[in-house]
Design a protein around this motif. Structure first.
Motif, PDB file in Angstrom:
ATOM      1  N   THR A  73       7.324  79.347   9.190  1.00  0.00           N
ATOM      2  CA  THR A  73       6.343  79.421   8.280  1.00  0.00           C
ATOM      3  C   THR A  73       7.071  79.508   6.886  1.00  0.00           C
ATOM      4  OG1 THR A  73       5.224  80.673  10.019  1.00  0.00           O
ATOM      5  CG2 THR A  73       4.393  81.824   7.746  1.00  0.00           C
ATOM      6  N   TYR A  74       8.090  80.247   6.897  1.00  0.00           N
ATOM      7  CA  TYR A  74       9.283  80.871   5.961  1.00  0.00           C
ATOM      8  C   TYR A  74       9.367  79.159   5.260  1.00  0.00           C
ATOM      9  CZ  TYR A  74      13.112  82.386   3.092  1.00  0.00           C
ATOM     10  OH  TYR A  74      13.689  82.539   1.071  1.00  0.00           O
ATOM     11  N   ALA A  75       9.804  78.608   6.312  1.00  0.00           N
ATOM     12  CA  ALA A  75      11.177  76.929   5.729  1.00  0.00           C
ATOM     13  C   ALA A  75      10.296  75.867   5.804  1.00  0.00           C
ATOM     14  CB  ALA A  75      12.121  77.085   6.922  1.00  0.00           C
ATOM     15  N   GLY A  76       9.227  76.274   6.109  1.00  0.00           N
ATOM     16  CA  GLY A  76       8.250  75.379   6.229  1.00  0.00           C
ATOM     17  C   GLY A  76       7.065  73.629   4.986  1.00  0.00           C
ATOM     18  N   SER A  77       7.651  74.745   4.639  1.00  0.00           N
ATOM     19  CA  SER A  77       6.521  73.493   2.956  1.00  0.00           C
ATOM     20  C   SER A  77       7.138  72.524   2.808  1.00  0.00           C
ATOM     21  CB  SER A  77       6.496  75.122   1.551  1.00  0.00           C
ATOM     22  OG  SER A  77       8.037  74.770   0.966  1.00  0.00           O
ATOM     23  N   THR A  78       7.888  71.991   2.971  1.00  0.00           N
ATOM     24  CA  THR A  78       7.976  70.357   3.197  1.00  0.00           C
ATOM     25  C   THR A  78       8.232  69.732   4.238  1.00  0.00           C
ATOM     26  OG1 THR A  78      10.792  70.203   3.487  1.00  0.00           O
ATOM     27  CG2 THR A  78       9.734  70.547   0.923  1.00  0.00           C
ATOM     28  N   ALA A  79       7.475  70.112   5.121  1.00  0.00           N
ATOM     29  CA  ALA A  79       7.735  69.637   6.092  1.00  0.00           C
ATOM     30  C   ALA A  79       7.032  68.995   6.048  1.00  0.00           C
ATOM     31  CB  ALA A  79       7.665  70.956   7.602  1.00  0.00           C
ATOM     32  N   LYS A  80       5.984  68.039   7.273  1.00  0.00           N
ATOM     33  CA  LYS A  80       5.013  67.420   7.186  1.00  0.00           C
ATOM     34  C   LYS A  80       4.112  68.381   8.436  1.00  0.00           C
ATOM     35  CE  LYS A  80       3.821  63.627   5.925  1.00  0.00           C
ATOM     36  NZ  LYS A  80       3.938  62.892   4.178  1.00  0.00           N
ATOM     37  N   ALA A  81       4.240  69.002   9.280  1.00  0.00           N
ATOM     38  CA  ALA A  81       3.106  69.474  10.173  1.00  0.00           C
ATOM     39  C   ALA A  81       4.342  70.979  11.094  1.00  0.00           C
ATOM     40  CB  ALA A  81       2.834  68.617  11.398  1.00  0.00           C
ATOM     41  N   LEU A  82       3.763  71.468  10.820  1.00  0.00           N
ATOM     42  CA  LEU A  82       4.014  72.751  11.786  1.00  0.00           C
ATOM     43  C   LEU A  82       3.617  72.999  12.795  1.00  0.00           C
ATOM     44  CD1 LEU A  82       4.306  75.461   9.106  1.00  0.00           C
ATOM     45  CD2 LEU A  82       5.568  73.955   9.389  1.00  0.00           C
ATOM     46  N   PRO A 174      -0.257  70.876   7.775  1.00  0.00           N
ATOM     47  CA  PRO A 174      -1.344  70.581   8.901  1.00  0.00           C
ATOM     48  C   PRO A 174      -0.725  71.696   9.812  1.00  0.00           C
ATOM     49  CG  PRO A 174      -0.714  68.219   8.005  1.00  0.00           C
ATOM     50  CD  PRO A 174      -0.321  69.760   7.039  1.00  0.00           C
ATOM     51  N   SER A 175      -1.184  72.585  10.996  1.00  0.00           N
ATOM     52  CA  SER A 175      -0.305  72.533  12.322  1.00  0.00           C
ATOM     53  C   SER A 175      -1.345  73.141  13.620  1.00  0.00           C
ATOM     54  CB  SER A 175      -0.177  74.845  11.773  1.00  0.00           C
ATOM     55  OG  SER A 175       0.183  74.539  10.703  1.00  0.00           O
ATOM     56  N   TRP A 176      -0.394  72.738  14.455  1.00  0.00           N
ATOM     57  CA  TRP A 176      -0.679  72.654  16.063  1.00  0.00           C
ATOM     58  C   TRP A 176      -0.657  74.128  16.165  1.00  0.00           C
ATOM     59  CZ3 TRP A 176      -0.324  69.115  12.896  1.00  0.00           C
ATOM     60  CH2 TRP A 176      -0.899  67.408  13.144  1.00  0.00           C
ATOM     61  N   TRP A 177      -0.469  74.457  17.633  1.00  0.00           N
ATOM     62  CA  TRP A 177      -0.219  76.054  18.145  1.00  0.00           C
ATOM     63  C   TRP A 177      -0.434  75.393  19.256  1.00  0.00           C
ATOM     64  CZ3 TRP A 177       0.008  80.393  14.605  1.00  0.00           C
ATOM     65  CH2 TRP A 177       0.013  82.055  15.752  1.00  0.00           C
ATOM     66  N   VAL A 178       0.543  75.879  20.363  1.00  0.00           N
ATOM     67  CA  VAL A 178       0.801  76.598  21.626  1.00  0.00           C
ATOM     68  C   VAL A 178       0.972  77.202  22.237  1.00  0.00           C
ATOM     69  CG1 VAL A 178       2.368  74.949  22.193  1.00  0.00           C
ATOM     70  CG2 VAL A 178       0.723  74.572  24.038  1.00  0.00           C
ATOM     71  N   PHE A 179      -0.290  78.160  22.809  1.00  0.00           N
ATOM     72  CA  PHE A 179       0.396  79.370  24.100  1.00  0.00           C
ATOM     73  C   PHE A 179      -0.599  79.670  25.129  1.00  0.00           C
ATOM     74  CE2 PHE A 179      -3.216  80.323  21.989  1.00  0.00           C
ATOM     75  CZ  PHE A 179      -4.072  81.182  23.023  1.00  0.00           C
ATOM     76  N   THR A 201      -4.347  72.835  15.295  1.00  0.00           N
ATOM     77  CA  THR A 201      -5.136  72.487  16.225  1.00  0.00           C
ATOM     78  C   THR A 201      -4.690  73.445  17.809  1.00  0.00           C
ATOM     79  OG1 THR A 201      -5.242  70.624  14.889  1.00  0.00           O
ATOM     80  CG2 THR A 201      -5.415  71.249  17.822  1.00  0.00           C
ATOM     81  N   THR A 202      -5.379  73.560  18.234  1.00  0.00           N
ATOM     82  CA  THR A 202      -4.637  74.888  19.432  1.00  0.00           C
ATOM     83  C   THR A 202      -4.927  74.180  20.966  1.00  0.00           C
ATOM     84  OG1 THR A 202      -5.651  76.340  17.963  1.00  0.00           O
ATOM     85  CG2 THR A 202      -5.397  77.519  20.453  1.00  0.00           C
ATOM     86  N   ALA A 221       5.694  69.102  25.094  1.00  0.00           N
ATOM     87  CA  ALA A 221       5.990  67.930  24.269  1.00  0.00           C
ATOM     88  C   ALA A 221       4.497  67.197  24.373  1.00  0.00           C
ATOM     89  CB  ALA A 221       6.843  66.752  25.367  1.00  0.00           C
ATOM     90  N   THR A 222       3.699  67.205  24.989  1.00  0.00           N
ATOM     91  CA  THR A 222       2.167  66.262  24.725  1.00  0.00           C
ATOM     92  C   THR A 222       1.613  66.543  23.072  1.00  0.00           C
ATOM     93  OG1 THR A 222       2.024  66.105  26.566  1.00  0.00           O
ATOM     94  CG2 THR A 222      -0.118  65.723  24.894  1.00  0.00           C
ATOM     95  N   VAL A 223       1.894  68.463  23.042  1.00  0.00           N
ATOM     96  CA  VAL A 223       1.540  68.864  22.072  1.00  0.00           C
ATOM     97  C   VAL A 223       2.143  68.745  20.294  1.00  0.00           C
ATOM     98  CG1 VAL A 223       0.921  70.740  20.078  1.00  0.00           C
ATOM     99  CG2 VAL A 223       0.358  70.583  22.679  1.00  0.00           C
ATOM    100  N   ILE A 224       3.154  68.883  20.685  1.00  0.00           N
ATOM    101  CA  ILE A 224       4.301  68.267  19.282  1.00  0.00           C
ATOM    102  C   ILE A 224       4.063  67.055  19.271  1.00  0.00           C
ATOM    103  CG2 ILE A 224       6.615  67.889  18.421  1.00  0.00           C
ATOM    104  CD1 ILE A 224       6.821  70.590  20.386  1.00  0.00           C
ATOM    105  N   ALA A 225       4.258  65.707  19.924  1.00  0.00           N
ATOM    106  CA  ALA A 225       3.945  64.500  19.857  1.00  0.00           C
ATOM    107  C   ALA A 225       2.422  64.521  19.139  1.00  0.00           C
ATOM    108  CB  ALA A 225       3.761  64.074  21.464  1.00  0.00           C
ATOM    109  N   ASN A 226       1.483  64.467  19.439  1.00  0.00           N
ATOM    110  CA  ASN A 226       0.099  64.794  18.813  1.00  0.00           C
ATOM    111  C   ASN A 226       0.612  64.999  17.170  1.00  0.00           C
ATOM    112  OD1 ASN A 226      -0.752  63.772  21.465  1.00  0.00           O
ATOM    113  ND2 ASN A 226      -1.622  65.622  21.562  1.00  0.00           N
ATOM    114  N   ALA A 227       0.994  65.939  17.061  1.00  0.00           N
ATOM    115  CA  ALA A 227       1.685  66.710  15.548  1.00  0.00           C
ATOM    116  C   ALA A 227       2.231  65.508  15.129  1.00  0.00           C
ATOM    117  CB  ALA A 227       2.332  67.802  15.351  1.00  0.00           C
TER     118      ALA A 227
END
Length: 232
Positions: A73-82, A174-179, A201-202, A221-227
């Motif tokens: 959340t701190y470091a990801g401002s230049t990432a394409k997705a979190l 844009p963000s994805w979340w899995v828990f 996307t949760t 891994a599926t959630v990450i691959a979708n991102a």
């Protein structure tokens, strides 16, 4: 060219906690590697991870587990997705140890053990080895949980107590979340509500513990691959 996935571990773990996920991402042709999170303080850790992102060629999808969610959340401002994996998703001014106020206290809190270390007036924290299985990795085998307890990396208390001092990256990325619904380290209700707040996307893994990157690597891994595919 697909984005590179950088995986940031949280407290009480290290980069090897991503091994099963990395294997599955590579099977799908996705480049992935773990980042060694220093676990010394949110600003210091965030600056370190941001420097890794800056030195990575091409687009990056940044993934954080547990306290690693605060770091991305701190470091990801230049990432394409979190991608948040059983994590904290802080807003500006929030700290990991206060973000879940108002939710039932997770079992992890009572299992933490402090110890002093040089150069700080604050302790670092680890999980009582006898309670590690129950509070951190309940859906792992006894043997795997014992290995996790024996190899856990402590976190400086300053890391959990330091508030986020920048605009959270999820406001722009844009963000994805899995828990896991049986997470005993970060309250599942907090995670569900925060994922909704940030518009992620949760995915909920029924019965999953805090250690879903190890116990449920296919779904993670599926959630990450979708991102990755969504932003590539």
């Amino acid at each position: 060219m697909t984005a590179t996935v950088l995986l940031v571990h949280g407290a009480f773990a290290d980069g090897s906690s991503w091994n099963n996920v990395i294997t599955r991402l590579r099977q799908q042709g996705i480049t992935a590697r773990a980042v060694a999170n220093p676990l010394r303080g949110l600003t210091a850790d965030g600056d370190y991870v941001a420097s890794v992102v800056a030195q990575t060629e091409g687009d990056v999808v940044l993934v954080g587990h547990s306290y690693g969610g605060a770091v991305i959340t701190y470091a990801g401002s230049t990432a394409k997705a979190l991608v948040f994996v059983g994590a904290f998703g802080l807003d500006q001014g929030e700290a990991a140890q206060t973000a879940t106020a108002g939710y039932p206290e997770p079992d992890l809190i009572a299992a933490l053990r402090p110890r002093t270390y040089p150069g700080s007036d604050l302790p670092e924290l680890s999980i009582d080895a006898d309670q590690y299985h129950r509070v951190f990795a309940a859906d792992l085998s006894t043997e795997d949980a014992a290995l996790g307890a024996a190899t856990q990396r402590p976190i400086a208390a300053a890391g959990l107590g330091e508030p986020l001092g920048v605009e959270p990256a999820w406001r722009r990325v844009p963000s994805w979340w899995v828990f896991g619904t049986a997470d005993n380290a970060i309250n599942p209700g907090y995670q569900r509500d925060t994922a909704k707040k940030i518009g992620a996307t949760t995915t909920e893994l029924d019965g999953g513990s805090h250690s879903i990157a190890i116990s449920r690597p296919d779904e993670v891994a599926t959630v990450i691959a979708n991102a990755v595919r969504a932003v590539s």
